[in-house]
Structures are given as structure tokens and as C-alpha cells.
Design a protein around this motif. Structure first.
Motif, PDB file in Angstrom:
ATOM      1  N   ALA A  37      -4.465   1.151   4.666  1.00 43.07           N
ATOM      2  CA  ALA A  37      -3.163   0.436   4.332  1.00 43.07           C
ATOM      3  C   ALA A  37      -2.959   0.837   3.395  1.00 43.07           C
ATOM      4  N   PRO A  38      -1.448   0.367   3.437  1.00 45.46           N
ATOM      5  CA  PRO A  38      -0.910   0.424   1.596  1.00 45.46           C
ATOM      6  C   PRO A  38      -1.445   0.149   0.803  1.00 45.46           C
ATOM      7  N   GLY A  39      -1.451   1.009  -0.036  1.00 49.92           N
ATOM      8  CA  GLY A  39      -2.244   0.601  -1.512  1.00 49.92           C
ATOM      9  C   GLY A  39      -3.631   0.258  -1.724  1.00 49.92           C
ATOM     10  N   LYS A  40      -4.443   0.918  -0.201  1.00 55.53           N
ATOM     11  CA  LYS A  40      -4.987   0.643  -0.379  1.00 55.53           C
ATOM     12  C   LYS A  40      -5.556   2.175   0.250  1.00 55.53           C
ATOM     13  N   GLU A  41      -7.336   2.480  -0.833  1.00 56.74           N
ATOM     14  CA  GLU A  41      -8.568   2.874   0.146  1.00 56.74           C
ATOM     15  C   GLU A  41      -8.239   3.398   1.508  1.00 56.74           C
ATOM     16  N   ARG A  42      -8.503   4.817   2.183  1.00 59.19           N
ATOM     17  CA  ARG A  42      -8.716   4.663   3.339  1.00 59.19           C
ATOM     18  C   ARG A  42     -10.329   4.545   3.832  1.00 59.19           C
ATOM     19  N   GLU A  43     -10.708   3.918   4.573  1.00 62.98           N
ATOM     20  CA  GLU A  43     -12.163   3.029   5.065  1.00 62.98           C
ATOM     21  C   GLU A  43     -12.524   3.537   5.996  1.00 62.98           C
TER      22      GLU A  43
END
Length: 120
Positions: A37-43
């Protein structure tokens, strides 16, 4: 080196469903879905071994199902009861590792991503 191409993303209302697909040019030992998601790390979302055992992130809570068609080298992610917080770019990934963790660093090959937007 496998080439991965995702499809099936789109916009859906909360509570809706989507099915993502990933066409792979070759076979590997484990494939998975990740999201960012925008502004978040890949999970990690889910992974599946060639022999079929699966792993899911806790946030899935039984809403998503990962599957594969080995005859077509195609990976799927059936998503139900989608929530706004599921909005993200979803990536298909693959590795020759037999038992990778659901972490992006354990996967070696990546698709370009398909956008999923959940909004009313």
C-alpha cells in the motif's frame, strides 16, 4: 528465470470479491502473493508450494484462498469480504526455495503488480 504476469485487479466495494491471476512462464517450487500500500512496506499475503501446502498472513483471516494450476503454471488468489485496508498493489512472486518464509526477501522473481482498490 520465470516471467510473472498478474491480472484481475480492479475496484470493488467493501465486502466484495476479486480473483487475481498470475501467469508464469516456467515452474518454481513456491509461489506467493504480496501487497504494498502507499507509504507502507511490501507484505506477504499468502504462498503455496508446488506440492500444495499453503501459508497465509494473519490479516487474511480466512477471507483469501491461494491456489494454483500446475498444468497451466498459473497462480490464483481468490479474495472475499474485501476491506478498504486491503487496497494495495498486489504482486505475484516465485522462488525455487522449498519452504520460504512469507517475506519478500525469500522470493526471487516478481511480477509488475495489479492494483486492488476497495472503496465505497
Amino acid at each position: 528465470q520465470p516471467n510473472l504476469v498478474e491480472s484481475g485487479g480492479g475496484s470493488v466495494q467493501p465486502g466484495g470479491s476479486l480473483r487475481l491471476s498470475c501467469a508464469a512462464s516456467g515452474s518454481t517450487n513456491t509461489m506467493g502473493w504480496f501487497r504494498q500500500a502507499p507509504g507502507k512496506e511490501r507484505e506477504g499475503v499468502a504462498s503455496i508450494a508446488r506440492l500444495g501446502w499453503t501459508r497465509y498472513a494473519d490479516f487474511v483471516e480466512g477471507r483469501f484462498t491461494i491456489s494454483q494450476d500446475n498444468t497451466k503454471n498459473t497462480l490464483y488468489l481468490q479474495m472475499k469480504l474485501l476491506r478498504p485496508e486491503d487496497t494495495a498493489m498486489y504482486y505475484c512472486a516465485a522462488t525455487y526455495r522449498v519452504a520460504p518464509r512469507l517475506l519478500s526477501g525469500d522470493f526471487d522473481y516478481w511480477g509488475q503488480g495489479t492494483q486492488v482498490t476497495v472503496s465505497s
